[in-house]
Structure formats: structure tokens, C-alpha cells
Design an enzyme around this catalytic site. Structure first.
Site, mmCIF file in Angstrom:
data_model
loop_
_atom_site.group_PDB
_atom_site.id
_atom_site.type_symbol
_atom_site.label_atom_id
_atom_site.label_comp_id
_atom_site.label_asym_id
_atom_site.label_seq_id
_atom_site.Cartn_x
_atom_site.Cartn_y
_atom_site.Cartn_z
ATOM 1 N N SER A 1 3.222 -6.752 -38.020
ATOM 2 C CA SER A 1 2.494 -6.100 -36.941
ATOM 3 C C SER A 1 3.463 -5.269 -36.085
ATOM 4 O O SER A 1 4.213 -4.447 -36.619
ATOM 5 C CB SER A 1 1.758 -7.163 -36.113
ATOM 6 O OG SER A 1 0.846 -6.585 -35.230
ATOM 7 N N ARG B 1 -7.111 -11.369 -23.894
ATOM 8 C CA ARG B 1 -6.870 -12.195 -25.064
ATOM 9 C C ARG B 1 -8.113 -12.284 -25.947
ATOM 10 O O ARG B 1 -8.021 -12.282 -27.173
ATOM 11 C CB ARG B 1 -6.444 -13.589 -24.633
ATOM 12 C CG ARG B 1 -6.075 -14.515 -25.773
ATOM 13 C CD ARG B 1 -4.999 -13.944 -26.645
ATOM 14 N NE ARG B 1 -4.412 -14.937 -27.526
ATOM 15 C CZ ARG B 1 -3.457 -14.675 -28.404
ATOM 16 N NH1 ARG B 1 -2.973 -13.458 -28.517
ATOM 17 N NH2 ARG B 1 -2.968 -15.618 -29.169
ATOM 18 N N ASP C 1 -7.590 -6.780 -43.109
ATOM 19 C CA ASP C 1 -6.980 -6.450 -41.817
ATOM 20 C C ASP C 1 -7.566 -5.124 -41.339
ATOM 21 O O ASP C 1 -7.274 -4.075 -41.903
ATOM 22 C CB ASP C 1 -5.462 -6.352 -41.989
ATOM 23 C CG ASP C 1 -4.729 -6.065 -40.681
ATOM 24 O OD1 ASP C 1 -5.387 -5.780 -39.657
ATOM 25 O OD2 ASP C 1 -3.488 -6.136 -40.695
ATOM 26 N N HIS D 1 -6.003 -9.494 -39.736
ATOM 27 C CA HIS D 1 -4.631 -9.215 -39.308
ATOM 28 C C HIS D 1 -3.795 -10.490 -39.226
ATOM 29 O O HIS D 1 -2.607 -10.481 -39.542
ATOM 30 C CB HIS D 1 -4.686 -8.515 -37.946
ATOM 31 C CG HIS D 1 -3.365 -8.004 -37.473
ATOM 32 N ND1 HIS D 1 -2.649 -7.058 -38.172
ATOM 33 C CD2 HIS D 1 -2.614 -8.298 -36.373
ATOM 34 C CE1 HIS D 1 -1.526 -6.791 -37.521
ATOM 35 N NE2 HIS D 1 -1.487 -7.530 -36.431
ATOM 36 N N ASP D 2 -4.418 -11.577 -38.796
ATOM 37 C CA ASP D 2 -3.699 -12.845 -38.654
ATOM 38 C C ASP D 2 -3.111 -13.361 -39.958
ATOM 39 O O ASP D 2 -2.269 -14.262 -39.932
ATOM 40 C CB ASP D 2 -4.651 -13.918 -38.099
ATOM 41 C CG ASP D 2 -4.485 -14.091 -36.592
ATOM 42 O OD1 ASP D 2 -3.676 -13.360 -35.999
ATOM 43 O OD2 ASP D 2 -5.166 -14.958 -36.028
#
Lengths: 377, 377
Positions: B152, B222, B319, B352-353
Site C-alpha cells: 500500500s 476509520r 482490491d 486491499h487488506d
């Protein structure tokens, strides 16, 4: 018809009798704002109901006298000579309960208490809205709809009409919609709601009494919503990485640096000037709750077995809020029930917002459906 | 190595001399927190630098003594016998300037004024971080990196290393990254920043003086960030439309109704307890600004012509924050320059994680690259 303006006048109908709601509560003594375009024919068979989405109202088409820029939100779709042709159809736009555009909503007074509803306005569902709309049609003397039509949340209402009042709907046109929200959709709604509810100016939903508006929360809600209405592609084409002030970076975390930031802040500011925070909570919750398959163990085909209407579904290739896959779920469930279904997947770059825009293929598809199907029963 | 814990100790290095920043400002008298794992070999040729993303630190691998659950954020990737094997490589994790995890950041004291930096902490860029990292390597006596590695935003730093210090990097491993943010990425960052900046407890970034923390804004930031880290698919699989409290709907706009809401609120609450609001602004801005092609008229191939390293790129199919298409842009630009590039697109459901998770194909691909390429120069 260049140069032609359809002048329209908003109307209002009062309902004294209580409306039972999905939550178990009732609402009574409420008003529904609505508009009509065209003329109801002698056998009352040419009525078309238009259901609205989050940020819209009964003002679907035409302009108000003396306000030439007051076009309705679907004025490209509905009017004389337009895809839903008001020379042939009697079109009705209704503002939903809980809205902030004319029908009774959180900023109005509770008839029992004499206090402004605020956060005490009952939670309303898509099904409640449809029932309220049906009562308005009763009062207008319209037994059956030639068609019910809507995009996004409006499409959910159109679909729900075919399940709640199957005998009253001949055609349902469901655009850029979904059979329910997925987890990501709910997640974005929840971000927006938390931004509003945790704004110190929200005061538990009773901000009217304090003479303030939770504008910070509304701005954030609108910004995050807006991102989900646009496709990645159209955002990159319109804004990309363009700087607002030419070529020099400011190196600031709080000033506007990129055009996309300027655009989003502007959208948020505008929205917070006119939209009611409690209405935003109510409408996003109505979206969250909509799920006709829920009462059937999640089986959408069983849920749609009640529908008798013919259907037209439209989706847009770059809509990632309610993607074509979601429309295809509805199409499949209808076909499982051997319903008549037309389906158009429009290859359009604009994302979810495409349902409000002037894509000629989209407008032509709807026009053809109304001319060839709805007009002939 | 089941049952084996690599015990690690964070370290800190002070830098008295001013570091010039991209903004034109400088920062002096700062500290960088870092950790090292493994042993630097005699010819100082086995060093691997790990760069961190938004919510991470120098604590990349291993555990702290007496804290068995304190594994580093990439402990599945780095350690003895792991894909980046610390029996062979000397691995360095550095906390970036402006962070809130040990290196000098907004909650520290400005050496000239004796005041807490707060909003006066200088805006830092990926390039600034890389220069600060290079100074730390100088002090550690490491002339050249066997590899620089990051996911990232960490991948952006790895890429930038090959452009700013091309002669000091033999291999760059760039995971789940992008050559710049697109308009949608910037838009989500801006929503998060506005939520923080417009929180009344932000006080223009000087909230420390007021003894408060803009927790409302941090929570929203968040929550919205978290949505972009997960794929649609994994959100539906993990949460779907599950209700938190069984089957009965509450019909409430403010209570938690769906599991996904509960999850997001929990993530927001946790984050707001430990993450610094000014750091969040700084790091999202560093993301926004990163754009090596900018100085080359947007031509990424020309921008990457300076790189001398060999490259490994990894992306994940679901992602949507930094999609495989973005990694392929980097691959293409490197191939245009006839650089050596390996590229793996992992078909993983986690969005993405995924770059932090235990997908065996992903871990094996990185392992193979380090064993077969990095270990041999």
C-alpha cells in the site's frame, strides 16, 4: 419540443386516518405532497406513478411558473414527447412520508403532542411508503397503475408495489436498483448516519429546538454518498488529479488542493443548506431495511412469486452502488416465476447517477417500453 | 516454527541536523523509531528495509518481551523461516516522521518553540520519508539495500526509493500499491480529513492544549477507510445483512441493527483511542501527493527511467482501493524501461487488506522472490 415548458403546480392531500407502519407504530394526520402531469383518461387506465430516491421529491417534471430553472428531477424522462409521454400518460409524483420537501416529516408537528417530531418521527419503510402512495391513488380515484416507475430507492418502491398491491400494477420499471442493500451499501449509510448523529448540533435529533442544524454531519454524509453515486472512471475523467489552483502544491492538510476536494466540499455545503438531518437518517434506514426476500428465508424467487406485473429492469455498467449484478438477481427471480421481463444493461460511464442523466440509449429503451408495452396494457 | 517467538526491542535514533522537506520547510532535532531483525552480514549486503502503510509502525515482526500477543504487523511475512527470512536477511522497520507510534510527530515538542507541534507539524511526503530512512541507513552503516519492501503506502515508499536513491536498492517489492491516488482515493481521504477537521474537538489541530481528542472525526475517518480496505465479497461473506440481535428488527435510525454497523463502530472506537488526528491528516496527504509521474508531465515510464532495481509487484484481484490495474501501470512503465519485473496478481477475496493476510500463494510468491532473486543479488 424546444422552448416548451410544462408548467406544473404542487398539490397536497391530507390524511386524517392513521396509517399502520411496518414498525408497529402508526402515523395519523399527515399530508402528502404530489404533482400530476397529463390527463387521466376516462377509464382511469393511463396512470403512471413515479417513486423518488434519496434526494428527490414529488417535483418530477416540468417547471414552476416564474421559475424557469425549476425543472423536476426526472424532466428528461417525463413530459410531453418524452420517454414517459404525458400526452398519453397521467403521471403522478409523490413525496414520501418523512421527507423534507413537502410531505409530513420530522420538522413538522406531531398532532398529538403539538411538538415538532424531530427524532420521534416514526421509522418508515419502503412498504410504508407504498401503502401511503396507494391511499393517495385511492383518493385520486385510480384503481390500477399502467406503470410504476423509479430509479435506485425509487426502483425498490416500484418493485414493492408489485408485491404489496399486485393487482393494481400492470407494469413496473425498476432502474439502477437492487433487491436489497449489501453489507457495503449499509456500511456507507452507517458512516453517513454516524457523522450526523455524532455532530454536537444534532442534539439527539431535536436540533430544531436549539435553533441549529447538524451541518457538519450532513456535509460528511453527502460527501461520502456522492462518491458512491459516481464511477471511478467518471471521477477520473472529470477531476483526475487536477489541482484547484494550477500547478503549485500548497502542502497543506486542511486547504483544498485537488479539484475533487473542492467539488465534494461544494456538494456537501449545498446539501447541508437544505436537507433535513432526520430525513437523511430515515431514508437511509428505509434503504437498509428493504429486503422482500427476508420474509421468505432470503429466497428472492419465492418473494417475487406474488408479482403479477410485467417488468422492465435497467442497470448501468459502471454503477458500483447497485451494480448490474443486483438487477440481474431481480431478473432471474422474476424469470423463475415466469414473469414477463425486459432487461437492459446500459454501458454508461457515469456510475449510479446515470439513471438521472441523458444517455440516449437509456432514454430510448424506456421510451420503447412505454410506447410498445405500457401503452398497450 | 511453532512455539517460537522472536523477541524484539524498539530502538530510536536522534537526528540533530535539519532535513529539507518537499514543501520547502525543514525539520530538525527529530527522532526515528526503528527495529531490526536478524544480523547484518560482514559485507553489509543483506539489509532489507520494510516501509509501513497508514496504520502501522516500525514494529514489523516479532514480539516484545512479556507481551506474547504483541506480534508485529507483518509477522506472517518476516521472521526466521518466513518469506523474508531473518536468518538470512537483516530486516529494518522504521516508523515514519509524523507518525504517532514513536518517531517525532505532531504530539511532540517543536525544538524551536518548546510547544507541541499539533497542526504546525510540517507536511511530509513519501519522498521526505525515504530521505529520512536513507539517513537512518547511513547511520547504521548500510550503503545498499538488498531489498526495500512495502504494501500500500509502504509500496509507494519502496517505489520511491528506486527513484530517489537508485544506486542503493537492488530489489524493490511493491505490494497492493499504485503509482498515485486516483480521484476516488483522494475523495475518500478528503471525507476522512473533513470529518476530523470539522470535529469541534479538533481546535484547528491544537486539541492537545485543550485536553481533548477529536474522536468523532477519527471514528468516521476509520469507518470510511475500513470500507475501502475490504472487498464487497468479503463484507458480504462476513456480515451480509445479518442483524446483530437475532431476527427482530428494532426500527431505529440510531441503534445498531446490522452486524456490519457494529463491526464498523467497533473499528472506529478502537482507532480513535490510539491514533493521532494530525497524523491521520499528514499520512492521507502524503498518499494524495505521491505521484512520481507528476514531474514528467504525467508520463510514468519517463518517471521510472531512473530506477535501476529489479522489481516484484503483487496485486490482489478484489482490491478496489489499489486495483490490479494500478499495479499493471507500474509493471508496464518498468517494462518500457527494460527493467527486470516479476508480477503476481493473486486471486484473493479480501480486498486491499489481503496484503496483510495469510494467503499461501501470496506468501509463497514473496518467499520465492527473496530466495531465488534477492538472496542472489
Amino acid at each position: 419540443m424546444p422552448g416548451f415548458f410544462m408548467l406544473v403546480t404542487p398539490q397536497s392531500m391530507h390524511f386524517a386516518e392513521p396509517l399502520p407502519l411496518a414498525s408497529g407504530r402508526t402515523i395519523r394526520g399527515y399530508d402528502l405532497a404530489y404533482e400530476t402531469y397529463g390527463t387521466l383518461n376516462a377509464d382511469r387506465s393511463n396512470a403512471v406513478l413515479v417513486c423518488h430516491a434519496l434526494n428527490a421529491s414529488h417535483h418530477v417534471a416540468g417547471v414552476y411558473a416564474g421559475q424557469p430553472k425549476s425543472e423536476g428531477w426526472w424532466d428528461n424522462m417525463i413530459g410531453p414527447g418524452k420517454p414517459v409521454d404525458t400526452r398519453r400518460f397521467f403521471v403522478i409524483g409523490i413525496n414520501n412520508l418523512g421527507s423534507c420537501f413537502g410531505s409530513t416529516g420530522p420538522m413538522h408537528t406531531h398532532p398529538d403532542t403539538g411538538e415538532v417530531y424531530g427524532a420521534d418521527f416514526p421509522v418508515v419503510t419502503v412498504e410504508d411508503w407504498v401503502n401511503a402512495q396507494a391511499r393517495l391513488l385511492d383518493r385520486l380515484g385510480i384503481p390500477t397503475l399502467a406503470a410504476v416507475l423509479g430509479g435506485s430507492l425509487g426502483g425498490m418502491q416500484a418493485l414493492s408495489w408489485t408485491l404489496q398491491h399486485p393487482e393494481r400494477v400492470r407494469h413496473a420499471v425498476v432502474v439502477a436498483s437492487a433487491p436489497n442493500l449489501n453489507a457495503e451499501n449499509i456500511a456507507f449509510n452507517e458512516v453517513a448516519r454516524r457523522a450526523i448523529v455524532t455532530d454536537p448540533d444534532f442534539h439527539g435529533g431535536h436540533f430544531y429546538r436549539h435553533g441549529v442544524v447538524p451541518k457538519r454531519g450532513l456535509r460528511i454524509a453527502r460527501m461520502v454518498g456522492h462518491i458512491t453515486y459516481l464511477s471511478d472512471d467518471v471521477m477520473n475523467a472529470k477531476f483526475g488529479r487536477q489541482l484547484r489552483d494550477g500547478l503549485a502544491l500548497k502542502y497543506s492538510t486542511q486547504d483544498i488542493e485537488f479539484q475533487i476536494e473542492s467539488y465534494l466540499r461544494h456538494q456537501g455545503d449545498k446539501f447541508s443548506d437544505y436537507f433535513d438531518a432526520n430525513t437523511y437518517l430515515l431514508i437511509t434506514r428505509a434503504l437498509d431495511y428493504f429486503d422482500p426476500a427476508r420474509a421468505h428465508g432470503g429466497d428472492l424467487s419465492r418473494a417475487l412469486a406474488r408479482a403479477q406485473a410485467s417488468f422492465m429492469l435497467v442497470s448501468f455498467s459502471t454503477d458500483w452502488r447497485f451494480s448490474p449484478r443486483r438487477s440481474r438477481e431481480i431478473v432471474k427471480a422474476l424469470l423463475d416465476n415466469r414473469r414477463r421481463v425486459s432487461y437492459a444493461e446500459i454501458d454508461a460511464p457515469h456510475g449510479h447517477d446515470a439513471f438521472l442523466l441523458d444517455d440516449p440509449r437509456y432514454l430510448q429503451v424506456v421510451r420503447a417500453y412505454f410506447e410498445n408495452q405500457v401503452a398497450h396494457g
